[in-house]
Design a protein around this motif. Structure first.
Motif, PDB file in Angstrom:
ATOM      1  N   UNK A   1       4.005   6.081  -5.057  1.00 11.74           N
ATOM      2  CA  UNK A   1       3.897   6.249  -6.516  1.00 11.74           C
ATOM      3  C   UNK A   1       3.060   7.485  -6.862  1.00 11.74           C
ATOM      4  N   UNK A   2       1.910   7.574  -6.198  1.00  5.87           N
ATOM      5  CA  UNK A   2       1.007   8.707  -6.498  1.00  5.87           C
ATOM      6  C   UNK A   2       1.668  10.015  -6.084  1.00  5.87           C
TER       7      UNK A   2
ATOM      8  N   UNK B   1     -12.978   5.540  -5.172  1.00  6.84           N
ATOM      9  CA  UNK B   1     -12.464   4.184  -5.397  1.00  6.84           C
ATOM     10  C   UNK B   1     -12.314   3.407  -4.087  1.00  6.84           C
ATOM     11  N   UNK B   2     -12.320   4.146  -2.977  1.00  5.58           N
ATOM     12  CA  UNK B   2     -12.206   3.452  -1.695  1.00  5.58           C
ATOM     13  C   UNK B   2     -10.983   3.848  -0.884  1.00  5.58           C
ATOM     14  N   UNK B   3     -10.308   4.930  -1.299  1.00  3.28           N
ATOM     15  CA  UNK B   3      -9.193   5.426  -0.490  1.00  3.28           C
ATOM     16  C   UNK B   3      -9.768   6.127   0.742  1.00  3.28           C
ATOM     17  N   UNK B   4      -9.162   5.847   1.902  1.00  5.93           N
ATOM     18  CA  UNK B   4      -9.620   6.460   3.144  1.00  5.93           C
ATOM     19  C   UNK B   4      -8.999   7.848   3.293  1.00  5.93           C
ATOM     20  N   UNK B   5      -9.545   8.624   4.222  1.00  2.76           N
ATOM     21  CA  UNK B   5      -8.978   9.965   4.472  1.00  2.76           C
ATOM     22  C   UNK B   5      -7.498   9.850   4.824  1.00  2.76           C
ATOM     23  N   UNK B   6      -7.187   8.793   5.597  1.00  6.55           N
ATOM     24  CA  UNK B   6      -5.797   8.598   6.017  1.00  6.55           C
ATOM     25  C   UNK B   6      -4.880   8.408   4.798  1.00  6.55           C
ATOM     26  N   UNK B   7      -5.379   7.688   3.789  1.00  6.12           N
ATOM     27  CA  UNK B   7      -4.579   7.451   2.576  1.00  6.12           C
ATOM     28  C   UNK B   7      -4.292   8.764   1.858  1.00  6.12           C
TER      29      UNK B   7
ATOM     30  N   UNK C   1     -10.062   9.162  -6.034  1.00  5.00           N
ATOM     31  CA  UNK C   1      -9.417   8.161  -5.168  1.00  5.00           C
ATOM     32  C   UNK C   1     -10.347   7.777  -4.022  1.00  5.00           C
ATOM     33  N   UNK C   2     -11.022   8.796  -3.487  1.00  7.82           N
ATOM     34  CA  UNK C   2     -11.957   8.505  -2.384  1.00  7.82           C
ATOM     35  C   UNK C   2     -13.118   7.654  -2.881  1.00  7.82           C
TER      36      UNK C   2
ATOM     37  N   UNK D   1       3.736   1.578  -1.224  1.00 10.01           N
ATOM     38  CA  UNK D   1       4.324   1.773  -2.559  1.00 10.01           C
ATOM     39  C   UNK D   1       3.355   2.548  -3.442  1.00 10.01           C
ATOM     40  N   UNK D   2       2.072   2.248  -3.307  1.00  7.04           N
ATOM     41  CA  UNK D   2       1.054   2.960  -4.101  1.00  7.04           C
ATOM     42  C   UNK D   2       1.000   4.434  -3.700  1.00  7.04           C
TER      43      UNK D   2
ATOM     44  N   UNK E   1       0.828  -1.207   0.000  1.00  4.11           N
ATOM     45  CA  UNK E   1       0.000   0.000   0.000  1.00  4.11           C
ATOM     46  C   UNK E   1       0.862   1.257   0.000  1.00  4.11           C
TER      47      UNK E   1
ATOM     48  N   UNK F   1       4.441  10.951  -8.447  1.00  4.74           N
ATOM     49  CA  UNK F   1       3.883  11.371  -9.740  1.00  4.74           C
ATOM     50  C   UNK F   1       3.376  12.812  -9.649  1.00  4.74           C
TER      51      UNK F   1
END
Lengths: 235, 413
Positions: free
Chosen positions: B7-8, B316-322, B313-314, B3-4, B1, B11
């Motif tokens: 990456x973002x 898609x299921x990304x949490x606030x923490x992400x 991103x949200x 790494x993702x 996770x 970028x």
């Protein structure tokens, strides 16, 4: 909520959404809706009737002011933002009117992002799954292109592939063909229909396009934030 | 996770190459200059303290008491009045100096020498000047001070072969127009006069010492002072100069005489260094704060530009923490890159400063800027920068994580 398990995969129980402000705006009012497994539902209605608002509420992107949304019979009103996000990640796939692909990433990367976030597949498995989806959508040769190198229809197909990446049982689409030409519209519609017919997933799509809505298996028509008609067609 | 997230984040910042580079350079300059400044500051401080430690005894025991003894009548009565008191003859000196020296040698790790300080006047031909004489044991003196190393002509140990020999500063010799082998006349305040033969010349670099200081044998000093067997100072040189404060306290407790460590003697100077360091860290902090604003600016711009991506991103299921982690990582990445570049810059600058040569008019040799290579400087500067960068990234990251995706998606459509 009744104690017995219903057949619905997604349901709204007395859902109302009011935008607060000096003049509060009611987006949807007292919506009761049960959507079962494998349904292909069109949400239609005039502009401002609350179609997209209902979709966002069903997709846990928004929270009802009153009432509750259940996913797989699980009430969601007490879930915090992170838990709702996780449920979205596992259970729901979104397709919007605009593709909303991340512009800096390739087609393949865009599709693997939800899988990487969920973290249940190895990198190799993710790439294989993304390629499978691209092949299935007729875009096998576009894996390494960036969104700005694709046509509108291709981008929307990639968005559908991304929505399917984590194998969710529910796909929610907000005007998925709204910005496409007729040829691309037909392609995307066929894909969504195939998702229902071949894979047994549930697709709920907001659309202005009456022809498309008529070709879907159920049509929920909203007027002024309330369900006006809810018609299920024979398949 | 992670790494993702990385990456973002990478970028995003790569997408704003020029602004990112400016922010990284801001951090690098802050880190680099703070390292170079710290190296110079600590280098000069260490050189100064080292010369201080070399020039002075680590512990100086004099024939004084920290709390002067009271009149006997004050000790015996509650109230006492005095009149027509006659002062005692000047018999001040360290009593039982031999026993004190024996006691000292038993517990200190280092060397000690007993000496007698005498104020006198030196004459040679028509020239006359005041001189501060120290009567000492030349062999022990070489162990506790740096005079032996500072000798320009003759040796300190030559005093042993010449009971009325004297070693003086080169500037004093010039004033009196004498050189090694010449004789000078020394008169004490008690009107005792003796001839001394110059056996050596030193140059310490300390003007007061080079201009008006002389070393003689202890016996010769006692004769010129008219104080046989007297000693009014014991100087101690420790193997560990930093332990001087504790050792001085122990000595004072043991023998009762005032024992002053080099730290106590130079308290105000050391305080000045402390204040100087605070000023330095304040300046460094300010530089890095400015660099932090650069990062805040770029991360804020990115969060604004990427609000649509945040929404997607949200969805898609990304949490606030992400989302918070993505933008925090952007700040941290810039802080980290700036720190690494700053380390290289700081190292280079320090090398350049260390290689700068210059000559001071009075000094005879070429001098370098004193610098100290200390990994702690690198660690502190990078920590400062990374904390500043993390804070600068966190604020917009927090804001971004709270964005309502519905608002953005509605806005976009």
């Amino acid at each position: 909520m009744s104690g017995s398990k219903s057949n619905s995969i997604i349901s709204a129980h007395g859902v109302t959404r009011i935008l607060p402000g000096t003049v509060p705006v009611t987006l949807v009012k007292d919506i009761d809706l049960e959507i079962g497994h494998g349904e292909f539902v069109a949400i239609t209605g005039p502009s401002g009737s609350g179609k997209s608002s209902l979709l966002y509420l069903l997709g846990l992107l928004d929270v009802p002011t009153e009432g509750a949304v259940h996913i797989n019979d699980m009430p969601t009103e007490n879930l915090d933002a992170d838990a709702r996000a996780h449920l979205r990640l596992e259970t729901l796939g979104f397709v919007f009117q605009f593709h909303f692909l991340l512009p800096e990433f390739t087609t393949l990367d865009n599709i693997t992002i939800p899988m990487r976030r969920l973290g249940r597949r190895s990198r190799k498995e993710m790439d294989e799954r993304a390629r499978e989806l691209l092949e299935a959508l007729g875009m096998g040769d576009q894996a390494h292109k960036r969104p700005d190198q694709l046509s509108g229809g291709q981008r929307q197909r990639v968005a559908v592939a991304r929505a399917l990446a984590n194998d969710p049982p529910i796909i929610l689409a907000d005007e998925p063909t709204g910005s496409l030409d007729s040829k691309s519209t037909e392609q995307v519609f066929s894909i969504l229909k195939g998702i229902v017919d071949k894979e047994g997933r549930t697709v709920v799509a907001v659309t202005h396009d009456i022809d498309l809505a008529d070709r879907m298996y159920r049509r929920v028509h909203l007027i002024d934030g309330r369900i006006d008609t809810d018609v299920t067609a024979r398949r | 996770m992670f790494a993702l997230i990385t990456d973002i984040a990478l970028t995003h910042i790569a997408g704003r190459g020029r602004q990112t580079l400016v922010s990284i350079l801001g951090v690098a300059l802050g880190v680099g200059f703070s390292i170079a400044m710290a190296a110079l500051m600590q280098g000069s401080q260490e050189e100064f303290v080292t010369s201080l430690i070399d020039a002075l005894p680590h512990v100086d025991i004099t024939d004084e008491y920290r709390d002067p003894p009271r009149q006997p009548a004050d000790l015996a009565f509650d109230v006492a009045a005095y009149s027509n008191l006659r002062p005692r003859e000047d018999t001040r000196g360290i009593l039982n100096a031999t026993e004190a020296m024996t006691a000292l040698r038993a517990f200190i790790k280092g060397n000690a020498v007993a000496s007698l300080k005498v104020q006198a006047v030196a004459r040679a031909g028509g020239a006359e000047t005041g001189i501060s004489l120290t009567g000492t044991d030349p062999v022990r003196e070489a162990l506790i001070s740096s005079f032996d190393e500072d000798m320009r002509k003759g040796k300190l140990s030559d005093l042993r072969a010449s009971p009325f020999g004297i070693v003086i500063g080169d500037k004093l010799a010039a004033k009196l127009t004498v050189d090694i082998g010449d004789t000078i006349v020394v008169s004490s305040t008690g009107d005792i006069t003796r001839r001394f033969k110059v056996t050596g010349l030193f140059h310490t670099g300390v003007v007061a010492q080079d201009n008006a200081f002389g070393l003689v044998n202890l016996k010769a000093a006692q004769i010129i002072a008219g104080r046989p067997n007297a000693v009014n100072e014991i100087r101690v040189r420790l193997n560990d100069a930093q332990s001087a404060r504790d050792v001085a306290t122990q000595i004072e407790r043991l023998i009762g005489y005032k024992s002053v460590s080099w730290q106590e003697a130079n308290e105000s100077l050391l305080e000045a260094f402390f204040i100087r360091n605070i000023i330095m860290f304040t300046v460094v902090g300010a530089i890095l704060l400015v660099a932090g604003f650069g990062i805040f600016n770029i991360v804020s711009i990115i969060t604004h530009e990427k609000s649509r991506d945040i929404a997607i991103l949200k969805s898609l299921g990304f949490a606030e923490r992400d989302v918070r982690l993505i933008f925090l990582s952007e700040g941290l990445a810039m802080g980290l890159a700036g720190s690494l570049l700053g380390w290289a810059l700081g190292f280079g600058l320090t090398k350049v400063l260390a290689s700068v040569k210059f000559e001071i008019a009075q000094a005879t040799e070429v001098t370098h800027l004193p610098v100290t290579f200390d990994l702690l400087h690198y660690a502190i500067a990078a920590s400062f920068a990374i904390i500043a960068a993390a804070t600068a990234g966190y604020l917009p990251a927090r804001k971004a994580s709270k964005l309502n995706p519905v608002d953005i998606i509605r806005g976009a459509t």
